[in-house]
Design a protein around this motif. Structure first.
Motif, PDB file in Angstrom:
ATOM      1  N   UNK A 130     -33.457 -11.575 -37.350  1.00 16.68           N
ATOM      2  CA  UNK A 130     -34.652 -12.297 -36.909  1.00 16.68           C
ATOM      3  C   UNK A 130     -35.360 -11.541 -35.792  1.00 16.68           C
ATOM      4  N   UNK A 131     -34.597 -11.003 -34.853  1.00 17.76           N
ATOM      5  CA  UNK A 131     -35.203 -10.264 -33.742  1.00 17.76           C
ATOM      6  C   UNK A 131     -35.871  -8.978 -34.238  1.00 17.76           C
ATOM      7  N   UNK A 132     -35.250  -8.319 -35.220  1.00 21.69           N
ATOM      8  CA  UNK A 132     -35.855  -7.117 -35.788  1.00 21.69           C
ATOM      9  C   UNK A 132     -37.194  -7.444 -36.448  1.00 21.69           C
ATOM     10  N   UNK A 133     -37.226  -8.510 -37.233  1.00 22.16           N
ATOM     11  CA  UNK A 133     -38.471  -8.889 -37.922  1.00 22.16           C
ATOM     12  C   UNK A 133     -39.578  -9.206 -36.925  1.00 22.16           C
ATOM     13  N   UNK A 134     -39.234  -9.908 -35.851  1.00 17.67           N
ATOM     14  CA  UNK A 134     -40.219 -10.231 -34.817  1.00 17.67           C
ATOM     15  C   UNK A 134     -40.761  -8.959 -34.169  1.00 17.67           C
ATOM     16  N   UNK A 248     -38.570   0.750 -29.625  1.00 14.17           N
ATOM     17  CA  UNK A 248     -37.255   0.866 -28.990  1.00 14.17           C
ATOM     18  C   UNK A 248     -36.365  -0.298 -29.386  1.00 14.17           C
ATOM     19  N   UNK A 249     -36.925  -1.490 -29.445  1.00 14.06           N
ATOM     20  CA  UNK A 249     -36.143  -2.659 -29.859  1.00 14.06           C
ATOM     21  C   UNK A 249     -35.632  -2.485 -31.283  1.00 14.06           C
ATOM     22  N   UNK A 250     -36.533  -2.056 -32.182  1.00  7.60           N
ATOM     23  CA  UNK A 250     -36.129  -1.911 -33.582  1.00  7.60           C
ATOM     24  C   UNK A 250     -35.024  -0.873 -33.725  1.00  7.60           C
ATOM     25  N   UNK A 251     -35.141   0.230 -33.016  1.00  4.91           N
ATOM     26  CA  UNK A 251     -34.093   1.252 -33.064  1.00  4.91           C
ATOM     27  C   UNK A 251     -32.771   0.692 -32.555  1.00  4.91           C
ATOM     28  N   UNK A 252     -32.847  -0.142 -31.541  1.00  5.25           N
ATOM     29  CA  UNK A 252     -31.638  -0.748 -30.993  1.00  5.25           C
ATOM     30  C   UNK A 252     -30.987  -1.695 -31.990  1.00  5.25           C
ATOM     31  N   UNK A 253     -31.796  -2.515 -32.671  1.00  9.67           N
ATOM     32  CA  UNK A 253     -31.263  -3.442 -33.658  1.00  9.67           C
ATOM     33  C   UNK A 253     -30.649  -2.705 -34.845  1.00  9.67           C
ATOM     34  N   UNK A 254     -31.144  -1.484 -35.116  1.00 10.35           N
ATOM     35  CA  UNK A 254     -30.591  -0.662 -36.201  1.00 10.35           C
ATOM     36  C   UNK A 254     -29.374   0.135 -35.753  1.00 10.35           C
ATOM     37  N   UNK A 262     -33.957   6.915 -25.998  1.00 11.65           N
ATOM     38  CA  UNK A 262     -35.092   7.826 -25.803  1.00 11.65           C
ATOM     39  C   UNK A 262     -36.408   7.066 -25.794  1.00 11.65           C
ATOM     40  N   UNK A 263     -36.561   6.139 -26.738  1.00 10.65           N
ATOM     41  CA  UNK A 263     -37.791   5.349 -26.805  1.00 10.65           C
ATOM     42  C   UNK A 263     -37.943   4.448 -25.589  1.00 10.65           C
ATOM     43  N   UNK A 264     -36.814   3.890 -25.120  1.00  7.06           N
ATOM     44  CA  UNK A 264     -36.915   3.038 -23.939  1.00  7.06           C
ATOM     45  C   UNK A 264     -37.335   3.825 -22.713  1.00  7.06           C
ATOM     46  N   UNK A 265     -36.771   5.000 -22.525  1.00  8.63           N
ATOM     47  CA  UNK A 265     -37.163   5.830 -21.380  1.00  8.63           C
ATOM     48  C   UNK A 265     -38.622   6.267 -21.507  1.00  8.63           C
ATOM     49  N   UNK A 374     -28.740  -5.597 -27.899  1.00  7.01           N
ATOM     50  CA  UNK A 374     -29.709  -5.799 -28.968  1.00  7.01           C
ATOM     51  C   UNK A 374     -30.984  -6.461 -28.504  1.00  7.01           C
ATOM     52  N   UNK A 375     -30.917  -7.167 -27.408  1.00  5.31           N
ATOM     53  CA  UNK A 375     -32.144  -7.785 -26.913  1.00  5.31           C
ATOM     54  C   UNK A 375     -32.367  -7.357 -25.481  1.00  5.31           C
ATOM     55  N   UNK A 376     -32.066  -6.132 -25.204  1.00  7.81           N
ATOM     56  CA  UNK A 376     -32.078  -5.707 -23.819  1.00  7.81           C
ATOM     57  C   UNK A 376     -33.278  -4.909 -23.408  1.00  7.81           C
TER      58      UNK A 376
END
Length: 387
Positions: A130-134, A248-254, A262-265, A374-376
Motif C-alpha cells: 500500500x505504501x509503495x502504491x501511494x 527514494x521511498x519506492x526504492x526502500x520498499x523494493x 543514494x536517492x535519500x541523500x 520502509x517508511x523512514x
C-alpha cells in the motif's frame, strides 16, 4: 452573505492603491484570473482522486508485485477476546498495573502480553504494498507537474528575472498554460487535504495538514489577486524535491537499500538547497523587497508574506529532520529512519513469540514485517509536500 463577501474582498486590503476588482475583469482583449475559476478545482480534485485509485490498482500494484514488494501486512495477533476488548475499548498501550492484572487473568507472563499488544498495534499498520502504491502515485504526479512547470517557466521572463513578476501588475493577462498549471496544482492539494485522512498515517500528520492548508490558501489568494507569476515559481520549486523523495521511498520498499540511500541523500541535498537556499534568496527576496519597491505597501502583501514565512518555518523544521537522518546515514553506513514520516516507533516492530507461564498454553508466533526503514523518509509535505 453579500455584505460579508464584500467586506472580506475589500479592494483596499487585497489590491494595491488605485486598483479595483473591476480592473481585473476579463475582456475580449485580455483574460485575467477570476475567483469563479477556482470552483473548477473541486470536481477536478475528485477526478484526480479517482485517477489515483485507478492508477494504484491497475498500474502501481502490478509494478509493485513485479518488483517483489511485500504484498501482505504484518501477521495478525493470536485471537484473544479479553486482550482484544482491552485494546479496542480501553487502551492500546496498557500500563504496568493493567498488564499485571491481565497476566493473572490469562495466566500469561507480562512480557507475553506486552508482545501481544505490540503485534496488535503492528497489525493496524499499512502494508508495504500500500505504501509503495501511494508513493508511486505521488512520484508520477510530481514528475508530470514539475516537468510541465519547467517547460512553461523556461519560456517566461520572470524565471530569469524575478522583478518581471511585478512588471505591469496587476494588468498581467492570464495565459492558458498558467491557468491550467494553477488549477491542476490547486486540485491536487485539495485532493491531498481530503485523502490525508485515509492515506498512510504519519507522525507529522498535523504539520502536513497545516502545510496543505497554507498551500491551498496561498494558491487561492494569489490566483484571485493575480499574483500568479511568483506563484508558479513557488510551485515549481517545491515540486522538485518531492520527486526524489518518492523515488527514494519506492526504492526502500523494493529493498534496494543502496539505491534508496543514494536517492535519500540526493533528496536531502535538493531539499536543503531549494528550501533553505533558493526559496529565501529568490522567492522571499522578491516578495519582501522587490514587490514592495514595485507596488508600495498594501495589507494583503503582508498576509502573503506571513504565509510564505510559515512555509519557511516548516522548511527549517523538516531540514533539521533530514540533516539528522543524513548524519545517521553517513555515520552508520545506511539511511536511518526519519521521525517525520514514521508511522509508529520501531520498538513496536519486534517479531516475538509470547511465552505463557505454563508449557501447554504457549501461543503462536505473530511476527511482524517490521518497519526496517520502509517508511523512514519524509513525505509532502512536503510536502512532499508541500508547498
Amino acid at each position: 452573505m453579500a455584505g460579508i463577501l464584500a467586506w472580506f474582498w475589500n479592494e483596499r486590503f487585497w489590491l494595491p492603491h488605485n486598483v479595483t476588482w473591476a480592473d481585473l475583469q476579463s475582456t475580449e482583449e485580455a483574460a485575467f484570473p477570476q475567483a469563479e475559476d477556482l470552483y473548477l478545482a473541486f470536481p477536478l480534485a475528485f477526478c484526480i482522486f479517482m485517477i489515483r485509485l485507478l492508477f494504484e490498482k491497475f498500474i502501481a500494484k502490478p509494478c509493485a508485485l513485479g518488483l517483489k514488494v511485500q504484498a501482505n501486512g504484518p501477521q495478525k495477533a493470536q485471537p484473544n477476546a479479553i486482550l482484544e476488548k482491552v485494546f479496542t475499548a480501553i487502551t492500546k498501550h496498557p500500563d504496568e498495573k493493567r498488564l499485571e492484572g491481565l497476566s493473572k487473568q490469562l495466566d500469561w507472563d507480562v512480557r507475553s502480553i506486552q508482545r501481544w499488544f505490540r503485534q496488535r498495534r503492528n497489525q493496524e499498520k499499512p502494508s508495504t504494498l500500500r505504501k509503495f502504491c501511494e508513493s508511486m502515485w505521488r512520484f508520477t504526479f510530481y514528475l508530470y507537474i514539475f516537468t510541465y512547470g519547467v517547460r512553461f517557466l523556461k519560456k517566461t521572463p520572470w524565471l530569469w528575472n524575478t522583478r518581471q513578476c511585478w512588471s505591469g501588475y496587476p494588468y498581467q493577462p492570464l495565459v492558458p498554460d498558467l491557468h491550467y498549471y494553477y488549477i491542476v496544482e490547486l486540485s491536487f492539494y485539495w485532493s491531498l487535504m481530503f485523502s490525508q485522512f485515509i492515506d498512510v498515517k504519519r507522525k507529522d500528520f498535523g504539520i502536513m495538514f497545516t502545510h496543505h492548508i497554507v498551500t491551498v490558501t496561498l494558491i487561492t489568494f494569489s490566483y484571485v489577486t493575480n499574483l500568479t507569476r511568483v506563484g508558479t515559481l513557488i510551485l515549481c520549486l517545491h515540486d522538485a524535491a518531492d520527486i526524489v523523495l518518492e523515488a527514494a521511498k519506492m526504492a526502500n520498499y523494493c529493498k534496494c537499500q543502496k539505491l534508496s540511500d543514494l536517492l535519500f541523500l540526493t533528496f536531502a541535498v535538493v531539499f536543503i538547497v531549494s528550501r533553505l537556499g533558493i526559496y529565501p534568496l529568490w522567492i522571499l527576496n522578491t516578495t519582501l523587497f522587490e514587490l514592495y519597491e514595485a507596488l508600495g505597501n498594501f495589507p494583503a502583501l503582508w498576509v502573503f508574506n506571513v504565509l510564505l514565512m510559515v512555509l519557511q518555518i516548516l522548511h527549517c523544521f523538516w531540514s533539521y529532520l533530514i540533516i539528522k537522518a543524513a548524519y545517521k546515514a553517513i555515520s552508520k553506513g545506511k539511511v536511518a529512519k526519519d521521525a517525520r514520516s514514521d508511522v509508529e516507533s520501531s520498538s513496536d516492530e519486534e517479531e516475538t513469540v509470547p511465552r505463557s507461564k505454563t508449557p501447554h498454553s504457549t501461543v503462536a508466533t505473530n511476527g511482524t514485517s517490521g518497519a526496517n526503514g520502509t517508511n523512514g523518509y519524509l513525505t509532502g509535505a512536503t510536502s512532499s509536500e508541500e508547498h
